[in-house]
Design a protein around this motif. Structure first.
Motif, short mmCIF file in Angstrom:
data_model
loop_
_atom_site.label_atom_id
_atom_site.label_comp_id
_atom_site.label_asym_id
_atom_site.label_seq_id
_atom_site.Cartn_x
_atom_site.Cartn_y
_atom_site.Cartn_z
N ASP A 16 0.99 -1.31 0.07
CA ASP A 16 -0.09 -0.20 0.26
C ASP A 16 0.85 1.16 0.13
O ASP A 16 0.49 2.16 -0.66
CB ASP A 16 -0.91 -0.06 1.23
CG ASP A 16 -2.16 -0.90 0.91
OD1 ASP A 16 -2.30 -1.57 -0.11
OD2 ASP A 16 -3.04 -1.21 1.94
N PRO A 17 2.07 1.29 0.75
CA PRO A 17 2.90 2.56 0.76
C PRO A 17 3.41 2.86 -0.63
O PRO A 17 3.80 3.92 -1.00
CB PRO A 17 3.99 2.32 1.89
CG PRO A 17 3.32 1.33 2.65
CD PRO A 17 2.48 0.44 1.82
N ILE A 69 2.58 7.94 3.35
CA ILE A 69 1.93 7.74 4.31
C ILE A 69 0.72 8.69 4.50
O ILE A 69 -0.38 8.58 4.99
CB ILE A 69 2.79 7.61 5.73
CG1 ILE A 69 3.92 6.75 5.62
CG2 ILE A 69 2.01 7.41 7.02
CD1 ILE A 69 3.55 5.35 5.08
N GLU A 72 -3.07 7.98 3.52
CA GLU A 72 -3.80 6.97 4.21
C GLU A 72 -4.92 7.72 5.11
O GLU A 72 -4.27 8.92 5.85
CB GLU A 72 -2.71 6.07 4.99
CG GLU A 72 -3.81 5.21 5.94
CD GLU A 72 -4.62 4.39 4.83
OE1 GLU A 72 -5.94 4.24 5.27
OE2 GLU A 72 -4.03 3.55 3.94
N LYS A 77 -3.69 2.33 10.32
CA LYS A 77 -2.97 1.72 9.02
C LYS A 77 -1.72 2.42 8.71
O LYS A 77 -0.63 2.01 8.29
CB LYS A 77 -3.99 1.62 7.95
CG LYS A 77 -3.47 0.94 6.74
CD LYS A 77 -4.66 0.63 5.63
CE LYS A 77 -4.17 -0.01 4.48
NZ LYS A 77 -2.87 0.25 4.05
N ASP A 81 1.69 1.10 7.96
CA ASP A 81 2.22 1.34 6.74
C ASP A 81 3.81 2.05 7.00
O ASP A 81 4.68 1.68 6.21
CB ASP A 81 1.59 2.37 5.80
CG ASP A 81 0.44 1.38 5.27
OD1 ASP A 81 0.33 0.02 5.38
OD2 ASP A 81 -0.48 1.91 4.54
N ARG A 84 6.39 -0.60 8.27
CA ARG A 84 6.80 -1.51 7.16
C ARG A 84 7.76 -0.77 6.03
O ARG A 84 8.62 -1.18 5.41
CB ARG A 84 5.51 -1.91 6.60
CG ARG A 84 5.81 -2.99 5.35
CD ARG A 84 4.64 -4.03 5.02
NE ARG A 84 3.47 -3.11 4.32
CZ ARG A 84 2.45 -2.72 4.87
NH1 ARG A 84 2.08 -2.97 5.88
NH2 ARG A 84 1.85 -1.95 3.97
#
Length: 321
Positions: A16-17, A69, A72, A77, A81, A84
Motif C-alpha cells: 500500500d505505501p 503515508i 492514508e 493503518k 504502513d 513497514r
C-alpha cells in the motif's frame, strides 16, 4: 565534484505505501513516463546505482514516494504502513550503506506514534531525518497537536523535509478546467510554500528555534519573496508577533534544495537571496533526470567554495552524514 542528492524517491513493491503517485492520472502524465517511473521507483541496483555512477552522485537520501503515508486516512493503518516502509528502506540501505541514506516516513495521523517512529528511525535505523508529504488529511504541522513533534525534532537534531502532497487540501477555482496546473507544474510549489509560511508565521520557529525544515524545488520559490515578506509584515497586525523578520527564518530554520529546478540563473539568484550555506543539491529522481540536474549545476558561475557547499558539504552538515 562529489554530489549528495536529498530528494530521491523509492517505492515499496506490491504494498500500500507504494500506491502509484499517478493513480487516476489527474496530472495528465504521459504513459511513457509513468511506466519508466514504475520500474525505477522499486529498483535500487539495475537503474538507480548506474545512474548515480554515471553522473557523480555519491549518496542518495531516499524517501518514500508520494502519496506515501500521508495518503492514508486510517490512523492505525498509517502507523503500520510507516513501520513497514521504514523497515524496508533500512534493509535496502544496509545492502549499500556507502551509497544510500534515509528519511523516515511518518504517520502524522497519529502524532504520538509519529514521534515514536521518528525516534526509532533515527536511533535504531540510522536515518538522517524525516520527510512528510505536506498536509495530512488537511491538517498542517503548525497545529498545537504537533507541538511535541517539533520538540522531538529539536531533541534528535534532525531536519524535516516537507514535500508536496498529491492530494490537495483545497479545491482552487483558478485551476478549474486546467488539470495541467495541478501537481508539479504549478500547484505543488505554492501549496508547500504556504505550509512553510504557516509554520513561520505561526511561531513554530520561535518556540523551536533549533528546528530545521527543508523545502525542495528551490525552496518552493520562497527565497525570491523574502523582501516582499518583510515589507508586508511591517504593515500588518500579525496573529503571532515574530521575534525576527520573516526573511531571517528563511536560510536558517528553513533551508532548501535544488530538486527539479536546474536553471543556473535561478540557483545563482537563490544564493544571492539566502546564501550558499542554506542550499543543497537534489535531483528528484526518478521524476527528474540526474543528467540535467548535474549539467545545470555545473553551468553556474558560483565560486568553487559555494559549489562544494551546495553539492555535498551542506548536506553532510545538516544531515550529520
Amino acid at each position: 565534484m562529489t554530489y549528495i542528492a536529498l530528494e530521491e524517491a523509492f517505492a515499496v513493491p506490491a504494498a500500500d505505501p507504494a500506491r502509484p503517485p499517478w493513480a487516476g492520472n489527474r496530472h495528465r502524465t504521459k504513459t511513457a513516463y509513468t511506466e519508466d517511473w514504475a520500474r525505477q521507483l522499486v529498483d535500487f541496483t539495475e537503474y538507480r546505482l548506474p545512474d548515480m555512477d554515471a553522473h557523480g552522485i555519491d549518496i542518495q537520501v531516499l524517501s518514500l514516494t508520494v502519496p506515501g503515508i500521508q495518503g492514508e486516512t486510517d490512523a492505525k493503518k498509517a502507523v503500520a504502513d510507516a513501520i513497514r516502509a521504514n523497515d524496508y528502506l533500512a534493509d535496502q540501505i544496509a545492502k549499500h550503506p556507502d551509497r544510500f541514506r534515509g528519511f523516515a516516513a511518518l504517520p502524522m495521523q497519529a502524532p504520538t506514534a509519529a514521534i515514536r517512529e521518528l525516534r526509532r528511525c533515527i536511533r535504531d535505523l540510522g536515518f538522517c531525518g524525516a520527510l512528510v508529504n505536506d498536509h495530512t488529511n488537511g491538517r498542517y504541522l503548525d497545529e498545537p497537536v504537533y507541538e511535541d513533534f517539533w520538540g522531538e525534532l529539536e531533541s534528535l537534531d534532525v531536519p524535516l523535509y516537507i514535500h508536496p502532497n498529491l492530494v490537495t487540501a483545497d479545491n482552487w477555482h483558478v485551476l478549474d478546467g486546467h488539470p495541467e496546473l495541478h501537481g508539479a507544474l504549478w500547484s505543488f510549489g505554492v501549496e508547500v510554500a504556504g505550509h512553510a509560511l504557516r509554520l513561520l508565521f505561526g511561531g513554530v520557529f520561535d518556540r523551536h528555534p533549533n528546528a530545521t525544515v527543508i523545502l525542495g524545488h528551490m525552496g518552493e520559490m520562497l527565497p525570491f519573496q523574502v523582501s516582499r515578506l518583510d515589507s508586508r509584515y511591517r504593515v500588518i497586525d500579525p496573529v503571532w508577533s515574530l521575534k525576527r523578520l520573516p526573511s531571517e527564518y528563511i536560510g536558517s530554520n528553513i533551508v532548501i534544495t535544488t530538486s527539479g529546478v536546474f536553471s543556473p540563473a535561478v540557483l545563482e539568484g537563490a544564493v544571492l537571496a539566502i546564501g550558499a550555506d542554506a542550499i543543497m543539491f537534489s535531483v528528484d529522481y526518478p521524476y527528474e533526470a540526474t543528467e540535467e540536474a548535474v549539467r545545470g549545476f555545473e553551468a553556474t558561475n558560483l565560486s568553487e567554495t559555494d559549489r562544494a557547499k551546495i553539492a555535498h558539504l551542506n548536506a553532510r552538515r545538516v544531515l550529520r552524514l
